[in-house]
Design a protein around this motif. Structure first.
Motif, PDB file in Angstrom:
ATOM      1  N   ARG A  22       1.126  -1.171   0.083  1.00  0.00           N
ATOM      2  CA  ARG A  22       0.039   0.533   0.311  1.00  0.00           C
ATOM      3  C   ARG A  22       0.944   1.551  -0.339  1.00  0.00           C
ATOM      4  NH1 ARG A  22      -3.480   3.189   3.176  1.00  0.00           N
ATOM      5  NH2 ARG A  22      -5.745   2.843   2.694  1.00  0.00           N
ATOM      6  N   GLN A  24       2.339   5.240   0.469  1.00  0.00           N
ATOM      7  CA  GLN A  24       2.050   5.816   2.108  1.00  0.00           C
ATOM      8  C   GLN A  24       1.062   6.807   1.477  1.00  0.00           C
ATOM      9  OE1 GLN A  24       2.995   9.215   2.641  1.00  0.00           O
ATOM     10  NE2 GLN A  24       2.645   8.897   4.818  1.00  0.00           N
ATOM     11  N   ARG A  26      -2.008   7.011   0.212  1.00  0.00           N
ATOM     12  CA  ARG A  26      -3.146   6.361   0.670  1.00  0.00           C
ATOM     13  C   ARG A  26      -3.861   7.223   2.018  1.00  0.00           C
ATOM     14  NH1 ARG A  26      -4.995   0.801  -1.672  1.00  0.00           N
ATOM     15  NH2 ARG A  26      -6.726   1.963  -1.040  1.00  0.00           N
ATOM     16  N   PHE A  27      -2.430   6.794   2.626  1.00  0.00           N
ATOM     17  CA  PHE A  27      -2.751   7.233   4.161  1.00  0.00           C
ATOM     18  C   PHE A  27      -3.617   8.469   4.650  1.00  0.00           C
ATOM     19  CE2 PHE A  27      -0.444   3.226   4.934  1.00  0.00           C
ATOM     20  CZ  PHE A  27      -1.181   2.459   5.451  1.00  0.00           C
ATOM     21  N   ASP A  28      -2.792  10.003   3.403  1.00  0.00           N
ATOM     22  CA  ASP A  28      -3.333  11.252   3.107  1.00  0.00           C
ATOM     23  C   ASP A  28      -4.294  11.866   4.034  1.00  0.00           C
ATOM     24  OD1 ASP A  28      -1.545  11.909   1.814  1.00  0.00           O
ATOM     25  OD2 ASP A  28      -2.485  12.255   0.192  1.00  0.00           O
ATOM     26  N   GLU A  29      -6.034  10.890   4.439  1.00  0.00           N
ATOM     27  CA  GLU A  29      -6.811  10.888   4.905  1.00  0.00           C
ATOM     28  C   GLU A  29      -6.449  10.798   6.291  1.00  0.00           C
ATOM     29  OE1 GLU A  29     -11.118   8.891   5.123  1.00  0.00           O
ATOM     30  OE2 GLU A  29     -10.730   9.275   2.683  1.00  0.00           O
ATOM     31  N   ASP A  30      -5.365   9.896   6.469  1.00  0.00           N
ATOM     32  CA  ASP A  30      -5.551   9.491   8.537  1.00  0.00           C
ATOM     33  C   ASP A  30      -4.481  11.022   8.633  1.00  0.00           C
ATOM     34  OD1 ASP A  30      -6.935   6.918   8.871  1.00  0.00           O
ATOM     35  OD2 ASP A  30      -5.109   6.140   8.490  1.00  0.00           O
TER      36      ASP A  30
END
Ligand code: 1HN
Length: 345
Positions: A22, A24, A26-30
């Motif tokens: 995955r 990194q 894709r963790f933008d929301e967090d």
């Protein structure tokens, strides 16, 4: 030189997901969420003693014997995804009927118990030692100690259970073992004083504080100290007792630890975020991590007393404990169990 593909980013994300990878990105929301500060986890919430008590009395009839190993109802915080009081702590109330035995077991989860209804004939056996759990006593059941609960009174006994269940689940350390028999053999020397903070010893210390200024947030606050090293009661759970003197109106502060409170006596209100928690004797309530809160004693004359258990020791061990405004830099005065003093410990 870059090679151009016609692949969309979504397609690429899907492809690498199939490889159990995955990006990194894709963790933008967090990342966005925690950039605004750690979000409070759970809601401020209060459970009324009358409601808890009624549920436990009904449970005496409704539950088959096979489920009676522990007649405990846990507080479910409506703001959490798991059925716990806070992200690290499970709390609830347990009722044991006259003559009943809650059979022996042990677990890696550490537990503390705070007496609600009972006298010296309500007791826990911890690693073979009898430990009375009278009203307002605090009793420790450290990680992996055997324990069975006994009620030799002719009335129901009840106490608050607080355990580090969700924490140990999250870090894969939860283990459980039944004793295999109903109850442990009791040791000859019998009563163990080091696991019990008897109310008869603690109350005079708390009330003896006098009229000196205390914490602007918590008024007179004491920490229950571990007899071995003077540190917290358990590595994961610290226990506190506070006296809000008549007329006390606390200032607002917040801290990174989350707390479960139990009302020992008196009545008042805790304002937490924009929620008002109106409490009276034996109610329990949660103050989530990071949430601004203040305590007010509803009476101008009478004392109010609150017991609380928090994950502060855990956060301190991880160097993550924060409070704002910063504390006065003084640890709350410790109380030691049984006959221990700091010198003897
Ligand atoms: C437990 O073992 C006890 O031993 C009480 O009395 C409450 C809540 C969750 C998990 C284990 C006990 C509990 C518990």
């Amino acid at each position: 030189m870059t090679t151009h593909t016609a692949k969309s980013r979504e397609q690429f994300d899907d492809e690498i997901e199939a490889l159990h990878l995955r990006g990194q990105w894709r963790f933008d929301e967090d990342v966005q969420r925690i950039s605004k500060g750690a979000p409070p986890s759970g809601e401020p919430f209060l459970w009324k003693w009358t409601a808890i008590r009624n549920v436990l009395l009904e449970a005496c009839d409704v539950m088959p014997d096979s489920l009676r190993q522990r007649r405990n109802v846990s507080f479910v915080n409506p703001g959490l995804r798991t059925p716990n009081a806070t992200s690290t702590i499970t709390a609830g109330v347990q009722l044991v009927t006259p003559g009943e035995l809650a059979w022996g077991h042990r677990h890696t989860m550490g537990a503390i118990r705070f007496g609600i209804e009972g006298d010296e004939r309500l007791y826990t056996v911890v690693d073979g030692d009898v430990v009375p759990l009278a009203a307002n006593d605090l009793v420790l059941t450290p990680s992996w100690t055997w324990h069975d609960h006994h009620n030799e009174m002719d009335r129901n006994g009840a106490w608050l259970d607080v355990l580090d269940v969700p924490l140990l689940m999250a870090i894969d350390q939860a283990r459980f073992q039944p004793l295999g028999e109903m109850a442990q053999q009791q040791n000859a020397h019998n009563v163990n004083l080091s696991l019990r903070y008897a109310w008869r010893d603690v109350e005079p210390v708390l009330r003896g504080y006098g009229s000196a200024p205390a914490s602007p947030y918590d008024d007179v606050v004491l920490e229950y100290a571990n007899p071995v090293d003077g540190g917290p009661t358990l590595p994961t759970i610290g226990c506190y007792l506070q006296l809000l003197r008549g007329g006390f109106e606390g200032q607002t502060h917040h801290h990174s630890s989350a707390a479960i409170y139990h009302v020992v006596e008196g009545a008042g209100v805790t304002v937490c975020g924009d929620v008002e928690l109106h409490w009276s004797a034996h109610d329990s309530f949660v103050v989530p991590s990071w949430m601004p809160h203040l305590h007010v004693n509803a009476s101008k004359r009478d004392d109010a007393i609150l017991f609380s258990a928090t994950d502060r020791p855990l956060l301190e061990a991880l160097k993550l404990y924060r409070e704002d405004p910063p504390g006065p830099g003084v640890r709350p005065a410790p109380i030691f169990p049984g006959n221990f003093s700091r010198e003897e410990a």
